[in-house]
Design a protein around this motif. Structure first.
Motif, PDB file in Angstrom:
ATOM      1  N   PHE A 133     -12.543   6.532  13.009  1.00 24.86           N
ATOM      2  CA  PHE A 133     -13.535   6.488  11.930  1.00 24.86           C
ATOM      3  C   PHE A 133     -12.907   6.513  10.541  1.00 24.86           C
ATOM      4  N   ARG A 134     -11.681   6.015  10.430  1.00 29.40           N
ATOM      5  CA  ARG A 134     -11.036   5.881   9.125  1.00 29.40           C
ATOM      6  C   ARG A 134     -10.360   4.515   9.054  1.00 29.40           C
ATOM      7  N   VAL A 135     -10.103   4.056   7.831  1.00 25.97           N
ATOM      8  CA  VAL A 135      -9.421   2.781   7.625  1.00 25.97           C
ATOM      9  C   VAL A 135      -7.913   3.021   7.644  1.00 25.97           C
ATOM     10  N   LEU A 136      -7.235   2.366   8.577  1.00 25.32           N
ATOM     11  CA  LEU A 136      -5.780   2.485   8.668  1.00 25.32           C
ATOM     12  C   LEU A 136      -5.074   1.478   7.767  1.00 25.32           C
ATOM     13  N   LYS A 137      -5.659   0.294   7.660  1.00 25.58           N
ATOM     14  CA  LYS A 137      -5.027  -0.757   6.856  1.00 25.58           C
ATOM     15  C   LYS A 137      -6.097  -1.612   6.195  1.00 25.58           C
ATOM     16  N   TRP A 138      -5.898  -1.878   4.910  1.00 23.35           N
ATOM     17  CA  TRP A 138      -6.844  -2.658   4.110  1.00 23.35           C
ATOM     18  C   TRP A 138      -6.110  -3.883   3.570  1.00 23.35           C
ATOM     19  N   ASN A 139      -6.440  -5.043   4.101  1.00 23.59           N
ATOM     20  CA  ASN A 139      -5.731  -6.260   3.722  1.00 23.59           C
ATOM     21  C   ASN A 139      -6.540  -7.183   2.821  1.00 23.59           C
ATOM     22  N   LEU A 140      -7.723  -6.756   2.408  1.00 22.93           N
ATOM     23  CA  LEU A 140      -8.538  -7.590   1.538  1.00 22.93           C
ATOM     24  C   LEU A 140      -8.007  -7.575   0.111  1.00 22.93           C
ATOM     25  N   LYS A 141      -8.214  -8.665  -0.566  1.00 24.20           N
ATOM     26  CA  LYS A 141      -7.885  -8.767  -1.985  1.00 24.20           C
ATOM     27  C   LYS A 141      -9.112  -9.278  -2.712  1.00 24.20           C
ATOM     28  N   ASP A 142      -9.720  -8.411  -3.535  1.00 27.08           N
ATOM     29  CA  ASP A 142     -10.966  -8.765  -4.222  1.00 27.08           C
ATOM     30  C   ASP A 142     -12.036  -9.196  -3.224  1.00 27.08           C
TER      31      ASP A 142
END
Length: 336
Positions: free
Chosen positions: A308-317
Motif C-alpha cells: 500500500f505504498r509507492v515504491l517507484k514513481w516513473n511519471l514525469k508531469d
C-alpha cells in the motif's frame, strides 16, 4: 445530534433523502442505517460525530491508485450501514448500533488531529459514509479550507442531491464499491445502476472516481454479472477510470472459500482485452505486478506499489517518460 434538512414530510412520517433507500421514518424511529431519526417531524442525524474508528492510513489501501499517490489520510468511520452485505469485512462496525456511551468528536477536533499527524487528507471509510453524511459536510468544508483533500470509500448509494452537496463541501475522491448487477439475488432491492449513475455524476462534477469490484463466489462472480459491470463501467465512466478487481475472503455470514486467483486474473484479462479498460488492478492477493500502473500505450512500468505504498514513481508531469502518454492522476504525488 444535528438536524438534517435533506428530507420530506409525509403524513406517516419523514422521508430521508440522504441515500436511495429513502426510508420513510415514523415518529421516534430510525431509518435502515440507524443514524437518522424522526424527532417531532424533523430528520435528526443522531450519529453526527459518533465515530467508531480513527487512524492515519495510506491512500493506496482504500484503494486509490490514481488519487494523491503515496499520501496518508486521517480515516474515520461511524456505525451502521444501508446495505448490510453478508460478507462485510467491517461487520462489527456496519452491523452495530451507535453505543450510547460514545462521545461526539467535533469536525474541529478531527481537523486538528489530521494537521497534527501531518496527513494530506481526510477519508470516510470502514463503514458506509452515508451514515455520517451531515457530519461529512461540516468536516469536508473545514478540510478544504485548510488545504486537505477529502474522500470517501462508499457504496455510492447517495441521492444525487446528497452527492452534489458532498462535492460542493469539498469531497473530491470516491472509491466506489460496485456490489453486483441487476441479476444478482443478494442485497435484495439495491439498484446497481444508480451506483454507476452517481459515479458518472461525480466525474461530471470534477471529482475523481475509482471503482472496486469485490468478486464474491456464488454472489456476483457469474458471467452475466461481471460482463454487466465491465460494460457499464465502459459505457458510463469510460476506459480511463481505474477498476480494482479484488479478492474476497470468508467473513461475517458468507462462508464461501476465497475467490480463486486464477479467476481474478481472467477477469482482469477480459476487462482489458474485451472492454478496453486501461487501468485494471487485482487486489487482496499481494501481487506487485498486478498493483503496478503500466503505460497503456507502450507498456512501461510507471508506478510500482507494494504494501500500500509507492515504491517507484516513473511519471514525469503525469506522463509516460518513454512515449509521452498522459496518465490520469488526481492530486500531487507525495514523495517518501
Amino acid at each position: 445530534m444535528k438536524v438534517e434538512w435533506l428530507y420530506e414530510k409525509h403524513d406517516k412520517g419523514v422521508r430521508c433523502l440522504v441515500c436511495e433507500r429513502k426510508c420513510l421514518i415514523d415518529e421516534g424511529k430510525r431509518g435502515l442505517c440507524k443514524n437518522y431519526a424522526n424527532l417531532k417531524g424533523r430528520l435528526v442525524h443522531v450519529g453526527y460525530g459518533k465515530l467508531s474508528a480513527l487512524e492515519s492510513r495510506p491512500i493506496e489501501i482504500k484503494p486509490f491508485f490514481h488519487y494523491y499517490p503515496n499520501s496518508t489520510a486521517l480515516t474515520f468511520s461511524g456505525f451502521g450501514c444501508n446495505f448490510y452485505c453478508p460478507w462485510c469485512q467491517n461487520y462489527h462496525l456496519s452491523f452495530s448500533d451507535i453505543p450510547e456511551w460514545i462521545r461526539e468528536i467535533s469536525p474541529e477536533e478531527l481537523l486538528t488531529l489530521a494537521l497534527r499527524n501531518k496527513d494530506q487528507g481526510l477519508c470516510a471509510s470502514f463503514n458506509e459514509p452515508a451514515t455520517l453524511y451531515t457530519y461529512l459536510l461540516d468536516v469536508f468544508e473545514l478540510g478544504k479550507e485548510k488545504g486537505l483533500y477529502c474522500c470517501l470509500v462508499t457504496n455510492s448509494y447517495f441521492t444525487t442531491k446528497a452527492l452534489r452537496n458532498l462535492i460542493e463541501s469539498g469531497a473530491s475522491g470516491f472509491s466506489i464499491d460496485i456490489k453486483g448487477c441487476p441479476e444478482m439475488k443478494v442485497l435484495g432491492t439495491v439498484d446497481h445502476k444508480k451506483v454507476f449513475r452517481n459515479a458518472k455524476e461525480a466525474i461530471t462534477l470534477g471529482a475523481h472516481v475509482e471503482m472496486v469490484y469485490l468478486v464474491v463466489p456464488n454472489a456476483n462472480d457469474f458471467e452475466e454479472c461481471y460482463r454487466w459491470i465491465f460494460s457499464m463501467h465502459l459505457k458510463m465512466l469510460g476506459e480511463e477510470v481505474p477498476l480494482h478487481i479484488n479478492r474476497y475472503y470468508p467473513m461475517n455470514y458468507w462462508k464461501e472459500p476465497p475467490t480463486p486467483v486464477e479467476k481474478l486474473l481472467k477477469l482482469k484479462e477480459i476487462a482489458q482485452q474485451e472492454y478496453n479498460l486501461r487501468y485494471v488492478y487485482v487486489g487482496n492477493i499481494g501481487s506487485v505486478e498486478h498493483e503496478t500502473t503500466y503505460c497503456p500505450k507502450c507498456g512501461k512500468k510507471l508506478i510500482i506499489r507494494s504494501g500500500f505504498r509507492v515504491l517507484k514513481w516513473n511519471l514525469k508531469d503525469s506522463k509516460c517518460p518513454r512515449c509521452g502518454e498522459k496518465i490520469p492522476i488526481y492530486g500531487k504525488f507525495t514523495r517518501p
